[in-house]
Design an enzyme around this catalytic site. Structure first.
Site, mmCIF file in Angstrom:
data_model
loop_
_atom_site.group_PDB
_atom_site.id
_atom_site.type_symbol
_atom_site.label_atom_id
_atom_site.label_comp_id
_atom_site.label_asym_id
_atom_site.label_seq_id
_atom_site.Cartn_x
_atom_site.Cartn_y
_atom_site.Cartn_z
ATOM 1 N N SER A 124 -14.711 -4.306 -27.306
ATOM 2 C CA SER A 124 -15.707 -3.288 -27.017
ATOM 3 C C SER A 124 -16.050 -3.172 -25.533
ATOM 4 O O SER A 124 -16.671 -2.209 -25.104
ATOM 5 C CB SER A 124 -16.992 -3.591 -27.796
ATOM 6 O OG SER A 124 -17.546 -4.840 -27.378
ATOM 7 N N SER B 203 -13.792 -9.121 -27.551
ATOM 8 C CA SER B 203 -14.199 -7.910 -26.838
ATOM 9 C C SER B 203 -14.220 -8.015 -25.327
ATOM 10 O O SER B 203 -14.449 -7.018 -24.649
ATOM 11 C CB SER B 203 -15.581 -7.451 -27.327
ATOM 12 O OG SER B 203 -15.498 -6.976 -28.645
ATOM 13 N N LYS C 19 -22.267 -4.363 -18.659
ATOM 14 C CA LYS C 19 -22.049 -3.723 -19.957
ATOM 15 C C LYS C 19 -23.380 -3.238 -20.520
ATOM 16 O O LYS C 19 -24.408 -3.900 -20.383
ATOM 17 C CB LYS C 19 -21.375 -4.712 -20.908
ATOM 18 C CG LYS C 19 -20.928 -4.097 -22.239
ATOM 19 C CD LYS C 19 -20.175 -5.120 -23.074
ATOM 20 C CE LYS C 19 -19.763 -4.560 -24.425
ATOM 21 N NZ LYS C 19 -19.040 -5.541 -25.255
#
Length: 489
Positions: A152, A176, A76
């Site tokens: 996210s 998330s 990420k």
């Protein structure tokens, strides 16, 4: 059959037996990205030259003792990677092409010889539930590209679901990892707060953020957590607690398991298809010998407002450093120092980030601190106490991961409050600091995945994995694949 249809353990065996090479795995990853990422848009940055060089080096060295030897991974984009662009999907960091150090989790992956394929898209500074808040591109759900992948960590979940990498790292502040895992039909774990080092994670809300793995199976997930978990002197919030061999907990035996099912997780706002899938999962647990009872988490109704006050307040403090001087891109449209500060932040931050900074600054301001931030912290303690009381009698808490399957792109962007409600079932876990996992437990009539959330006691990821693995092995939901790039279910 894609190599990535195999488990991490199977891929490791194939490498050890010289059936495949690391170069084979890396090339397969990039070939799949070339094939489908135009639709999915999971990756922001690819590290092709370094990944191929690392693969050749590993193949030539032949030292295959490392636990993740040669396995491709996506990271990420809010986890710092030395020499590899790291932006947190924000324009204010769009010029951070060469970070000076690696996050602790990245160093641990490198020590175990994993190969970084690239950096994955996300909501800007991890603020969002749909991946539409990225300042670069909107990631799509591999099961239906008209729908969001969640957020996210939507890029991290979508890349695994689409078969671009066999596993990835995400971050979870209020759901998330688990919510996009639910939307994309993969396995995502939010570890206990302090279980995994946050050093090198670009902070959103420091008392809530945790890094965790996203995989296709529970066994793979446990395998990765064994590598990235552990105490870190570089992180003052890291817990000095022994890391067990999580894969050894995957016995399939849950006859002694006592499950708590909160009635609040089935109230208004939770989709009927989601309720039906979770109830069917509970019947499966009964067949496997576990017991479950309905319980109450009475303060969970305050979790959403509590979370947004605390998270936004911490975001306001953490993001103050991005001012065009110490960190981030500096505006060229300024004649004075004050204009430079103001314009750098105005141009660099997106609307959602600005919204949360303003909310947090207000909650921390003189005259409002006691009424908002302090009160939210007091309610947070009540939410934690609810879990502590339940765990005196029960081993795990089970319910839906998200109130609905994935919604359509653009459907909720104009209503922030509706968007925030997508995390209503995951947020209490972060406020309490306990571990939680999402695993596939069904599909909607439209063919979109539905996730089951399993929550455990502090530092008891082993029981969470045991409960998740037993259900997974008794069902076939995790074996389903999206129709994407020629793949069929």
């Amino acid at each position: 059959m894609s190599l990535f249809e195999h488990s991490l353990k199977e891929l490791t065996r194939k490498l050890n037996d010289n059936e495949i090479t690391v170069t084979d795995l890396v090339e397969e990853s990039y070939a799949r990205i070339e094939e489908v990422d135009g639709e999915v848009q999971a990756f922001l940055t690819l590290d092709e030259e370094n990944a191929r060089a690392a693969a050749r080096e590993l193949d030539e060295a032949g030292d295959k003792g490392a636990s993740l030897f040669g396995l491709p991974i996506g990271i990420k984009d809010n986890i710092v990677t030395k020499g590899l662009r790291t932006t947190a999907a924000s324009q204010i960091l769009s010029n951070l092409d060469d970070p000076l150090y690696d996050a602790t989790v990245v160093r641990k992956l490198q020590k175990e010889k994993a190969v970084t394929i690239g950096k994955l898209n996300m909501d800007e500074f991890a603020m969002g539930s749909s991946n539409e808040n990225s300042s670069f591109q909107a990631t799509r759900n591999p099961w239906n590209t008209d729908h969001v992948p969640g957020g996210s960590s939507g890029g991290s979940a979508a890349a695994v679901a689409a078969g671009e990498v066999p596993f990835s790292l995400g971050t979870d502040t209020g759901g998330s990892i688990r919510q996009p895992a639910s939307y994309c039909g993969v396995v995502g774990l939010k570890p206990t707060y302090g279980r995994v080092s946050r050093f090198g994670l670009i902070a959103f809300a420091s008392s809530l953020d945790q890094i965790g793995p996203i995989t296709r199976s529970v066994e793979d997930n446990a395998y990765v957590l064994e590598t990235i978990a552990g105490h870190d002197e570089m992180d003052s919030t890291s817990a000095n607690v022994e890391v067990p061999a999580y894969t050894e907990a995957l016995t399939g035996n849950i006859s002694d398991l006592k499950i708590a099912v909160p009635k609040e997780y089935f109230q208004e706002g939770v989709n009927e298809e989601v309720k039906a899938s979770v109830r069917q999962a509970l019947r499966k647990y009964e067949e496997l010998g576990a017991e479950w009872e309905e319980v109450s988490l009475p303060h969970s109704k305050y979790a959403l407002s509590t979370y947004y006050l605390i998270a936004s307040s911490e975001a306001s403090a953490n993001l103050a450093r991005f001012d065009g001087v110490r960190y981030g891109r500096r505006s060229e449209n300024a004649e004075t120092m004050i204009d430079m500060f103001k314009n750098s932040r105005s141009e660099g931050f997106g609307d959602e980030v600005k919204r949360r900074i303003m909310l947090g600054t207000f909650a921390l301001s003189s005259g409002y601190y006691d009424a908002y931030y302090k009160k939210a912290q007091q309610v947070r303690t009540l939410i934690k106490n609810d879990f502590d009381k339940i765990f005196e009698e029960y081993d795990v808490v089970i319910g839906p991961t998200a109130p609905t399957p994935a919604f359509k792109v653009g459907e909720q962007m104009e209503n922030p409050l509706t968007m925030y409600a997508n995390d209503i079932l995951t947020i209490p876990v972060n406020l309490a600091g306990v571990p939680g996992i999402s695993i596939p437990c069904g599909f909607s009539e439209k063919g979109l995945p539905i996730g089951l959330q399993i929550i455990g006691k502090h530092f008891d990821e082993s029981t969470v994995y045991r409960a998740a693995h037993a259900f997974e092995q008794a069902t076939n939901y995790h074996k389903q694949r999206p129709e994407l790039g020629g793949n069929t279910k």
